[in-house]
Design a protein around this motif. Structure first.
Motif, PDB file in Angstrom:
ATOM      1  N   PRO A  59       0.598  -1.404  -0.052  1.00  0.00           N
ATOM      2  CA  PRO A  59       0.031   0.023   0.091  1.00  0.00           C
ATOM      3  C   PRO A  59       0.799   1.228   0.079  1.00  0.00           C
ATOM      4  CG  PRO A  59      -0.784  -1.547   1.583  1.00  0.00           C
ATOM      5  CD  PRO A  59       0.499  -2.047   1.101  1.00  0.00           C
ATOM      6  N   ALA A  60       2.061   1.265   0.653  1.00  0.00           N
ATOM      7  CA  ALA A  60       2.956   2.488   0.727  1.00  0.00           C
ATOM      8  C   ALA A  60       3.246   2.962  -0.481  1.00  0.00           C
ATOM      9  CB  ALA A  60       3.946   2.286   1.616  1.00  0.00           C
ATOM     10  N   ASP A  61       3.649   2.189  -1.626  1.00  0.00           N
ATOM     11  CA  ASP A  61       4.107   2.522  -3.007  1.00  0.00           C
ATOM     12  C   ASP A  61       3.527   1.624  -4.035  1.00  0.00           C
ATOM     13  OD1 ASP A  61       5.394   0.122  -2.631  1.00  0.00           O
ATOM     14  OD2 ASP A  61       7.404   0.996  -1.693  1.00  0.00           O
ATOM     15  N   GLY A  62       2.877   0.694  -3.843  1.00  0.00           N
ATOM     16  CA  GLY A  62       2.139   0.138  -5.075  1.00  0.00           C
ATOM     17  C   GLY A  62       3.184  -0.870  -5.648  1.00  0.00           C
ATOM     18  N   ARG A  63       4.463  -1.208  -5.101  1.00  0.00           N
ATOM     19  CA  ARG A  63       5.297  -2.279  -5.649  1.00  0.00           C
ATOM     20  C   ARG A  63       4.887  -3.504  -5.256  1.00  0.00           C
ATOM     21  NH1 ARG A  63      10.961  -1.585  -3.520  1.00  0.00           N
ATOM     22  NH2 ARG A  63      10.015  -2.968  -2.074  1.00  0.00           N
ATOM     23  N   VAL A  64       4.988  -4.562  -6.172  1.00  0.00           N
ATOM     24  CA  VAL A  64       4.704  -5.928  -5.798  1.00  0.00           C
ATOM     25  C   VAL A  64       5.696  -6.743  -5.433  1.00  0.00           C
ATOM     26  CG1 VAL A  64       3.826  -8.143  -6.900  1.00  0.00           C
ATOM     27  CG2 VAL A  64       2.995  -5.914  -7.677  1.00  0.00           C
ATOM     28  N   ILE A  65       5.725  -7.257  -4.360  1.00  0.00           N
ATOM     29  CA  ILE A  65       6.899  -8.136  -3.746  1.00  0.00           C
ATOM     30  C   ILE A  65       6.487  -9.551  -3.511  1.00  0.00           C
ATOM     31  CG2 ILE A  65       7.842  -6.209  -2.893  1.00  0.00           C
ATOM     32  CD1 ILE A  65       6.800  -7.393   0.095  1.00  0.00           C
ATOM     33  N   TRP A  66       7.244 -10.263  -3.721  1.00  0.00           N
ATOM     34  CA  TRP A  66       6.914 -11.824  -3.332  1.00  0.00           C
ATOM     35  C   TRP A  66       7.621 -12.167  -1.648  1.00  0.00           C
ATOM     36  CZ3 TRP A  66       4.950 -15.943  -5.782  1.00  0.00           C
ATOM     37  CH2 TRP A  66       4.745 -15.689  -6.935  1.00  0.00           C
ATOM     38  N   VAL A  67       6.652 -12.792  -0.960  1.00  0.00           N
ATOM     39  CA  VAL A  67       6.654 -13.194   0.354  1.00  0.00           C
ATOM     40  C   VAL A  67       6.447 -14.734   0.640  1.00  0.00           C
ATOM     41  CG1 VAL A  67       6.119 -11.022   1.290  1.00  0.00           C
ATOM     42  CG2 VAL A  67       4.260 -12.584   1.184  1.00  0.00           C
ATOM     43  N   GLU A  68       7.335 -15.107   1.632  1.00  0.00           N
ATOM     44  CA  GLU A  68       7.105 -16.615   1.876  1.00  0.00           C
ATOM     45  C   GLU A  68       6.720 -16.518   3.566  1.00  0.00           C
ATOM     46  OE1 GLU A  68       9.441 -20.892   2.381  1.00  0.00           O
ATOM     47  OE2 GLU A  68      10.586 -18.955   2.110  1.00  0.00           O
ATOM     48  N   VAL A  69       5.655 -17.077   3.863  1.00  0.00           N
ATOM     49  CA  VAL A  69       4.864 -16.847   5.097  1.00  0.00           C
ATOM     50  C   VAL A  69       4.950 -18.271   5.737  1.00  0.00           C
ATOM     51  CG1 VAL A  69       3.096 -16.090   6.513  1.00  0.00           C
ATOM     52  CG2 VAL A  69       3.694 -14.864   4.294  1.00  0.00           C
ATOM     53  N   LYS A  70       5.602 -18.450   7.031  1.00  0.00           N
ATOM     54  CA  LYS A  70       5.400 -19.781   7.554  1.00  0.00           C
ATOM     55  C   LYS A  70       4.847 -19.567   9.000  1.00  0.00           C
ATOM     56  CE  LYS A  70       9.142 -22.053   5.168  1.00  0.00           C
ATOM     57  NZ  LYS A  70      10.364 -22.584   5.475  1.00  0.00           N
ATOM     58  N   GLY A  71       4.006 -20.111   9.588  1.00  0.00           N
ATOM     59  CA  GLY A  71       3.629 -19.775  11.115  1.00  0.00           C
ATOM     60  C   GLY A  71       2.380 -20.586  11.328  1.00  0.00           C
TER      61      GLY A  71
END
Length: 86
Positions: A59-71
């Motif tokens: 939301p801050a800058d519109g960039r698309v990033i990849w995340v890996e989420v474990k939990g």
């Protein structure tokens, strides 16, 4: 929901939380949302940990990033998701 400072920074979240689950889901790329919704619902329903990789639109800058989420998801007294730990 409260998120870690690291997640807040990585995701480009604004406002400092707490955040509604739906607001966080809306940050997930539309192509990935159905799959991630299914993963979240399954984790809430079963209590089992999750491990997923997906795109986030910051939301801050519109960039698309990849995340890996474990939990895992921790529920409040009413059984609603209150905390994602991972």
């Amino acid at each position: 929901l409260f998120v870690s400072e690291q997640m807040e920074s990585d995701w480009g979240l604004l406002g400092g939380g707490p955040f509604a689950l739906e607001d966080l889901v809306q940050c997930i790329h539309p192509e990935d949302q159905p799959r991630i919704r299914e993963e979240i619902e399954a984790s809430v329903r079963t209590g089992r940990p999750y491990a997923v990789e997906y795109k986030v639109i910051r939301p801050a800058d519109g960039r698309v990033i990849w995340v890996e989420v474990k939990g895992e998801i921790h529920a409040d007294k009413e059984g609603d998701p209150a905390r994602f730990v991972g």
